[in-house]
Scaffold this motif. Structure first.
Motif, PDB file in Angstrom:
ATOM      1  N   ALA A  66      25.481  40.096  45.183  1.00  0.00           N
ATOM      2  CA  ALA A  66      24.948  40.283  43.858  1.00  0.00           C
ATOM      3  C   ALA A  66      23.658  39.668  43.297  1.00  0.00           C
ATOM      4  O   ALA A  66      22.843  40.055  42.951  1.00  0.00           O
ATOM      5  CB  ALA A  66      26.226  40.297  42.916  1.00  0.00           C
ATOM      6  N   LEU A  67      23.822  38.074  43.545  1.00  0.00           N
ATOM      7  CA  LEU A  67      22.764  37.316  43.496  1.00  0.00           C
ATOM      8  C   LEU A  67      21.323  37.694  44.138  1.00  0.00           C
ATOM      9  O   LEU A  67      20.378  37.782  43.372  1.00  0.00           O
ATOM     10  CB  LEU A  67      22.853  36.103  43.607  1.00  0.00           C
ATOM     11  CG  LEU A  67      24.326  35.574  42.454  1.00  0.00           C
ATOM     12  CD1 LEU A  67      24.257  33.604  42.598  1.00  0.00           C
ATOM     13  CD2 LEU A  67      23.804  35.248  41.147  1.00  0.00           C
ATOM     14  N   ALA A 115      18.273  39.099  42.177  1.00  0.00           N
ATOM     15  CA  ALA A 115      17.022  38.552  42.353  1.00  0.00           C
ATOM     16  C   ALA A 115      15.566  39.360  42.779  1.00  0.00           C
ATOM     17  O   ALA A 115      14.417  39.141  42.175  1.00  0.00           O
ATOM     18  CB  ALA A 115      17.110  37.211  43.583  1.00  0.00           C
ATOM     19  N   VAL A 116      16.210  40.409  43.526  1.00  0.00           N
ATOM     20  CA  VAL A 116      15.014  41.252  43.663  1.00  0.00           C
ATOM     21  C   VAL A 116      14.666  41.929  42.617  1.00  0.00           C
ATOM     22  O   VAL A 116      13.287  42.345  42.297  1.00  0.00           O
ATOM     23  CB  VAL A 116      15.660  42.096  44.643  1.00  0.00           C
ATOM     24  CG1 VAL A 116      14.733  43.716  44.726  1.00  0.00           C
ATOM     25  CG2 VAL A 116      15.954  41.724  45.978  1.00  0.00           C
ATOM     26  N   TRP A 117      15.665  42.386  41.505  1.00  0.00           N
ATOM     27  CA  TRP A 117      15.057  43.024  40.303  1.00  0.00           C
ATOM     28  C   TRP A 117      14.572  42.198  39.189  1.00  0.00           C
ATOM     29  O   TRP A 117      14.016  42.654  38.255  1.00  0.00           O
ATOM     30  CB  TRP A 117      16.003  43.940  39.862  1.00  0.00           C
ATOM     31  CG  TRP A 117      16.328  45.168  40.840  1.00  0.00           C
ATOM     32  CD1 TRP A 117      17.084  45.154  41.981  1.00  0.00           C
ATOM     33  CD2 TRP A 117      15.521  46.518  40.488  1.00  0.00           C
ATOM     34  NE1 TRP A 117      16.879  46.316  42.538  1.00  0.00           N
ATOM     35  CE2 TRP A 117      16.096  47.129  41.577  1.00  0.00           C
ATOM     36  CE3 TRP A 117      14.569  46.770  39.792  1.00  0.00           C
ATOM     37  CZ2 TRP A 117      15.516  48.382  41.975  1.00  0.00           C
ATOM     38  CZ3 TRP A 117      14.231  48.018  40.053  1.00  0.00           C
ATOM     39  CH2 TRP A 117      14.329  49.084  41.176  1.00  0.00           C
ATOM     40  N   THR A 118      14.915  40.959  39.231  1.00  0.00           N
ATOM     41  CA  THR A 118      14.445  40.007  38.116  1.00  0.00           C
ATOM     42  C   THR A 118      13.455  38.924  38.637  1.00  0.00           C
ATOM     43  O   THR A 118      12.469  38.815  37.693  1.00  0.00           O
ATOM     44  CB  THR A 118      15.710  39.256  37.586  1.00  0.00           C
ATOM     45  OG1 THR A 118      16.153  38.459  38.852  1.00  0.00           O
ATOM     46  CG2 THR A 118      16.788  40.044  37.054  1.00  0.00           C
ATOM     47  N   ARG A 119      13.247  38.899  39.834  1.00  0.00           N
ATOM     48  CA  ARG A 119      12.341  37.801  40.322  1.00  0.00           C
ATOM     49  C   ARG A 119      11.187  38.415  41.290  1.00  0.00           C
ATOM     50  O   ARG A 119      10.444  37.611  41.776  1.00  0.00           O
ATOM     51  CB  ARG A 119      12.871  36.527  41.178  1.00  0.00           C
ATOM     52  CG  ARG A 119      14.030  35.837  39.960  1.00  0.00           C
ATOM     53  CD  ARG A 119      13.272  35.198  38.827  1.00  0.00           C
ATOM     54  NE  ARG A 119      13.858  34.326  37.999  1.00  0.00           N
ATOM     55  CZ  ARG A 119      13.658  33.849  37.125  1.00  0.00           C
ATOM     56  NH1 ARG A 119      12.189  33.689  36.517  1.00  0.00           N
ATOM     57  NH2 ARG A 119      14.501  33.181  36.164  1.00  0.00           N
ATOM     58  N   GLY A 120      11.469  39.671  41.820  1.00  0.00           N
ATOM     59  CA  GLY A 120      10.653  40.411  42.632  1.00  0.00           C
ATOM     60  C   GLY A 120      10.723  39.537  44.083  1.00  0.00           C
ATOM     61  O   GLY A 120       9.908  39.783  45.078  1.00  0.00           O
ATOM     62  N   LEU A 121      12.018  39.336  44.427  1.00  0.00           N
ATOM     63  CA  LEU A 121      12.179  38.774  45.689  1.00  0.00           C
ATOM     64  C   LEU A 121      12.041  39.833  47.034  1.00  0.00           C
ATOM     65  O   LEU A 121      12.627  40.875  46.726  1.00  0.00           O
ATOM     66  CB  LEU A 121      13.807  38.279  45.844  1.00  0.00           C
ATOM     67  CG  LEU A 121      14.304  37.422  47.193  1.00  0.00           C
ATOM     68  CD1 LEU A 121      13.402  36.227  47.215  1.00  0.00           C
ATOM     69  CD2 LEU A 121      15.485  37.132  46.978  1.00  0.00           C
TER      70      LEU A 121
END
Length: 398
Positions: free
Chosen positions: A177-178, A182-188
């Motif tokens: 989940a993290l 992180a993909v959607w909030t930090r562009g990972l």
């Protein structure tokens, strides 16, 4: 004397997994055949999710079946070694596939002058050093050659999940989940194009989410609802119906309001970063389809289902074959035209050759040469002489 512990029974093979993996291979071929009119009618055109979700979800289930037991029986170190070996295999499959397709393009250019290298691999002509380094390091993935690299990264996450499970039962779910958040909030993401700075088209840190849903289900860490529940089937069907006008090109092209609603709900990176609506759509579709086929589950290995099973059991070989065939048959279409009869013939030819590849690879995996040695035919034939059954002394006397 104490009895030895019983060997754990091998889990029976679920024919549904192979059927759907085989179906996915055919869908991928249709989607990758250039300018293929059949591509307008694949399942992705009728909802948010596509064959890619099915492929990754089934890969998660298959990985749990293939590798999960190694971690459980032999420990974390040997389980990780088994994953590392698989990563090694898939990495070289990716490198070989890219080089094979470059060779195919170069051969078509040499024989027919089609300009395929410039069309499919332009950086090889403009910046060959960076292109070759990008192929080797997976920091450049040519179009339609991004599935296996994504799978490599997700495979590397399996030991992390198995270690997390040892520390706390909830940790694997939290990690998955993290990473997705992180993909959607930090562009990972990972670097996927050295010339424009773009990330991987199929972001592995997003797509791991649906992979591990399948993995966790197969490991029996994640409970699933009972198939055939009428309320859940109705809810799934309603969700699928609502998604239809927001996905089907025949509606979007003629109903601007539907297109506007889709643009409002679905961002441009919806496939790269696996938008949550894609996940929900796939899970609803999977539940509904599995519920509908449950009464016929024991008959899936008949007719067309048997052919899909043959392909699904050799999914890596089938995928590699489909990628090469899509480029070759696309060149045939360039030369012969794209009338509907020709397109139909090319699609059916691709299906047949993918099936033939799966059958051939299955034969090789059985290693028929490793069985007991057969006697030469001459030694197995009876002596044709009339007195062959007489005792030796009688024959010598005569």
């Amino acid at each position: 004397m104490a009895a030895l512990p019983a060997t754990p029974a091998k889990r029976p093979r679920d024919e549904r997994l192979d059927v759907f993996r085989g179906l996915t291979m055919l869908i991928i071929f249709v989607a990758h055949l250039p300018e293929n009119s059949w591509n307008a009618w694949i399942p992705a055109r009728f909802g948010f999710s596509s064959g890619a979700e099915l492929f990754v979800f089934c890969s998660g289930i298959a990985s749990a079946l293939a590798f999960g037991g190694v971690f459980v029986r032999r420990g974390l170190a040997l389980g990780t070694a088994r994953i590392a070996y698989r990563i090694w295999q898939v990495y070289w499959a990716q490198i070989s596939l890219v080089l094979a397709l470059i060779a195919v393009a170069a051969g078509l250019d040499h024989v027919f002058g089609l300009g395929k290298v410039a069309e499919q691999f332009p950086p090889l002509l403009t910046d060959p050093a960076s292109a070759l380094l990008g192929i080797a390091t997976l920091t450049w993935q040519p179009d339609y050659l991004d599935i296996l690299p994504m799978y490599l990264v997700i495979l590397a996450l399996i030991p992390v999940m198995m270690l997390g499970r040892r520390l706390h039962p909830a940790l694997p779910f939290l990690v998955a989940a993290l990473l997705y958040v992180a993909v959607w909030t930090r562009g990972l993401n990972l670097p996927g194009n050295p010339w424009n700075g773009a990330g991987w088209f199929l972001n592995p840190f997003a797509w791991q989410f649906i992979f591990f849903i399948g993995f966790f289900i197969s490991m029996k860490w994640l409970p699933v609802p009972r198939l055939g529940d009428r309320r859940l089937m109705l809810a799934a069907a309603l969700f699928l119906l609502v998604s239809l006008p927001l996905s089907f090109w025949g509606i979007l092209e003629h109903w601007p309001l539907a297109q506007a609603a889709r643009d409002l709900l679905i961002p441009v990176n919806e496939k790269t970063d696996l938008h949550i609506l894609r996940v929900l759509h796939f899970l609803a579709l999977a539940y509904l389809v599995l519920s509908l086929i449950e009464p016929w589950r024991d008959r899936l290995d008949r007719g067309a289902g048997h052919l899909l099973i043959l392909i699904g059991r050799q999914s890596l070989a089938a995928f590699l074959a489909s990628a090469v065939l899509a480029r070759l048959l696309g060149a045939v279409a360039d030369l012969a035209g794209r009338s509907e009869p020709i397109v139909a013939l090319l699609n059916l030819t691709g299906f047949a050759l993918i099936l033939a590849t799966a059958i051939l690879v299955s034969w090789f995996k059985r290693a028929p040469w490793a069985g007991p040695e057969r006697k030469p035919v001459a030694e197995r034939q009876e002596d044709p002489t009339p007195d062959a059954t007489l005792p030796t002394r009688v024959r010598e006397a005569s």
